[in-house]
Design a protein around this motif. Structure first.
Motif, PDB file in Angstrom:
ATOM      1  N   UNK A 185      17.040 -50.803 -25.819  1.00 41.90           N
ATOM      2  CA  UNK A 185      17.933 -50.314 -24.400  1.00 41.90           C
ATOM      3  C   UNK A 185      17.771 -51.200 -23.106  1.00 41.90           C
ATOM      4  N   UNK A 186      16.848 -51.349 -22.741  1.00 38.05           N
ATOM      5  CA  UNK A 186      16.207 -51.941 -21.336  1.00 38.05           C
ATOM      6  C   UNK A 186      17.073 -53.382 -21.573  1.00 38.05           C
ATOM      7  N   UNK A 187      17.128 -54.048 -22.356  1.00 35.44           N
ATOM      8  CA  UNK A 187      17.652 -55.359 -22.333  1.00 35.44           C
ATOM      9  C   UNK A 187      19.274 -55.294 -22.488  1.00 35.44           C
ATOM     10  N   UNK A 188      19.587 -54.306 -23.296  1.00 36.59           N
ATOM     11  CA  UNK A 188      21.060 -53.849 -23.150  1.00 36.59           C
ATOM     12  C   UNK A 188      21.668 -53.418 -21.910  1.00 36.59           C
ATOM     13  N   UNK A 189      20.774 -52.797 -21.191  1.00 35.79           N
ATOM     14  CA  UNK A 189      21.252 -52.330 -19.922  1.00 35.79           C
ATOM     15  C   UNK A 189      21.200 -53.496 -18.901  1.00 35.79           C
ATOM     16  N   UNK A 190      20.124 -54.311 -18.915  1.00 39.36           N
ATOM     17  CA  UNK A 190      20.267 -55.816 -18.211  1.00 39.36           C
ATOM     18  C   UNK A 190      21.580 -56.444 -18.408  1.00 39.36           C
ATOM     19  N   UNK A 191      21.885 -56.599 -19.806  1.00 42.65           N
ATOM     20  CA  UNK A 191      23.082 -57.316 -19.920  1.00 42.65           C
ATOM     21  C   UNK A 191      24.473 -56.487 -19.387  1.00 42.65           C
ATOM     22  N   UNK A 200      26.905 -64.741 -19.839  1.00 43.38           N
ATOM     23  CA  UNK A 200      26.023 -65.602 -20.476  1.00 43.38           C
ATOM     24  C   UNK A 200      24.917 -66.107 -19.949  1.00 43.38           C
ATOM     25  N   UNK A 201      24.772 -66.244 -18.484  1.00 49.50           N
ATOM     26  CA  UNK A 201      23.541 -66.594 -17.992  1.00 49.50           C
ATOM     27  C   UNK A 201      22.476 -65.254 -18.205  1.00 49.50           C
ATOM     28  N   UNK A 202      22.811 -64.163 -18.290  1.00 50.65           N
ATOM     29  CA  UNK A 202      21.874 -63.140 -18.389  1.00 50.65           C
ATOM     30  C   UNK A 202      21.451 -63.293 -19.881  1.00 50.65           C
ATOM     31  N   UNK A 203      22.150 -63.459 -20.978  1.00 45.93           N
ATOM     32  CA  UNK A 203      21.911 -63.536 -21.942  1.00 45.93           C
ATOM     33  C   UNK A 203      20.874 -65.042 -22.393  1.00 45.93           C
ATOM     34  N   UNK A 206      23.872 -63.220 -12.786  1.00 47.33           N
ATOM     35  CA  UNK A 206      23.469 -62.936 -14.166  1.00 47.33           C
ATOM     36  C   UNK A 206      21.974 -63.294 -14.855  1.00 47.33           C
ATOM     37  N   UNK A 207      21.558 -64.082 -14.169  1.00 48.42           N
ATOM     38  CA  UNK A 207      20.219 -64.848 -14.206  1.00 48.42           C
ATOM     39  C   UNK A 207      19.115 -63.694 -13.662  1.00 48.42           C
TER      40      UNK A 207
END
Length: 257
Positions: A15-21, A53-56, A119-120
């Protein structure tokens, strides 16, 4: 609580990475909304996709290779971030173009570049930094123009007006003269013919026949710079014999910034 998926490497899929997205999605959409409201060439969808996209890419760079790491495999996550910066230059470059001596799209290209950085930062686990950068963007685009006017010590501004007039009567010279006489400087001028139906009929040389006189309108878009009264200029242009219409034009609709 960790969101464990039934496939692939579970590391980095919580969930942490999903939250960052999600942070990247919201912040980049906020920047894109401002560009969309100004009707720029890159708007809400473009900026949102770029920041998202940059965050991903950042998350893939951080967690996407954990299954191959070992004693003899060493990866540098920062290399993907560097390639994002290089790659976004192609998109930004496509938004900038030169027409005559006027450069257009610089602010939108810079906004795309900043959205990528936002995003990054979100994907790198720096949501506070990403949020502060987004706030800084809105300070620049809304507060800095007012500050620039104050620092310049004048009310110099840019205005776009569209004048439609009858062709073949030398009216463009009168239009330009009216603008300069009112204290405006013409930064750019673009003309185009307008399709229009015949509007008049004249008697042909005493032979009792009518022939149609076709008025061929020409539209000219003027970019004016100065501190004079804009409404007075519009009034003067409307009083020029042969001018059919005068209308304020939105500079954001003319290919932007």
């Amino acid at each position: 609580m960790v969101l464990a998926l039934p496939f692939g490497e579970p590391t980095g899929q919580s969930w942490l990475q999903i939250g960052e997205l999600g942070v990247a999605l919201v912040l980049s959409a906020a920047i894109g909304l401002e560009r969309e409201l100004r009707q720029k060439s890159a708007g809400l969808r473009t900026h949102t996709l770029i920041g998202f996209g940059a965050a991903l890419f950042m998350l893939v760079s951080k967690y996407g290779f954990t299954d191959v790491l070992g004693d003899h495999v060493v990866l540098d996550p920062s290399r993907v971030a560097a390639q994002i910066v290089s790659g976004i230059g192609f998109i930004g470059g496509g938004l900038i173009f030169v027409r005559r001596d006027a450069v257009r799209g610089l602010t939108t290209a810079a906004a795309v570049w900043l959205t990528t950085a936002v995003g990054m930062a979100a994907g790198a686990g720096l949501p506070v930094l990403a949020a502060v950068a987004t706030v800084g963007y809105f300070v620049v685009v809304f507060a800095f123009p007012l500050l620039t006017v104050r620092l310049s010590g004048s009310r110099t501004q840019s205005r776009f007006i569209q004048v439609t007039y009858e062709d073949g009567r030398g009216l463009l010279r009168d239009i330009v003269s009216t603008c300069t006489r009112r204290g405006w400087t013409i930064a750019e001028l673009t003309t185009r013919h307008v399709e229009r139906e015949p509007v008049d009929a004249l008697v042909d040389g005493g032979r009792g026949r009518l022939r149609e006189a076709v008025v061929r309108p020409v539209s000219v878009l003027l970019e004016l710079r100065g501190a004079a009264d804009h409404e007075e200029l519009v009034t003067d242009l409307n009083n020029v014999h042969g001018v059919l219409s005068v209308a304020a034009s939105n500079p954001d609709l003319d290919p932007d910034a």
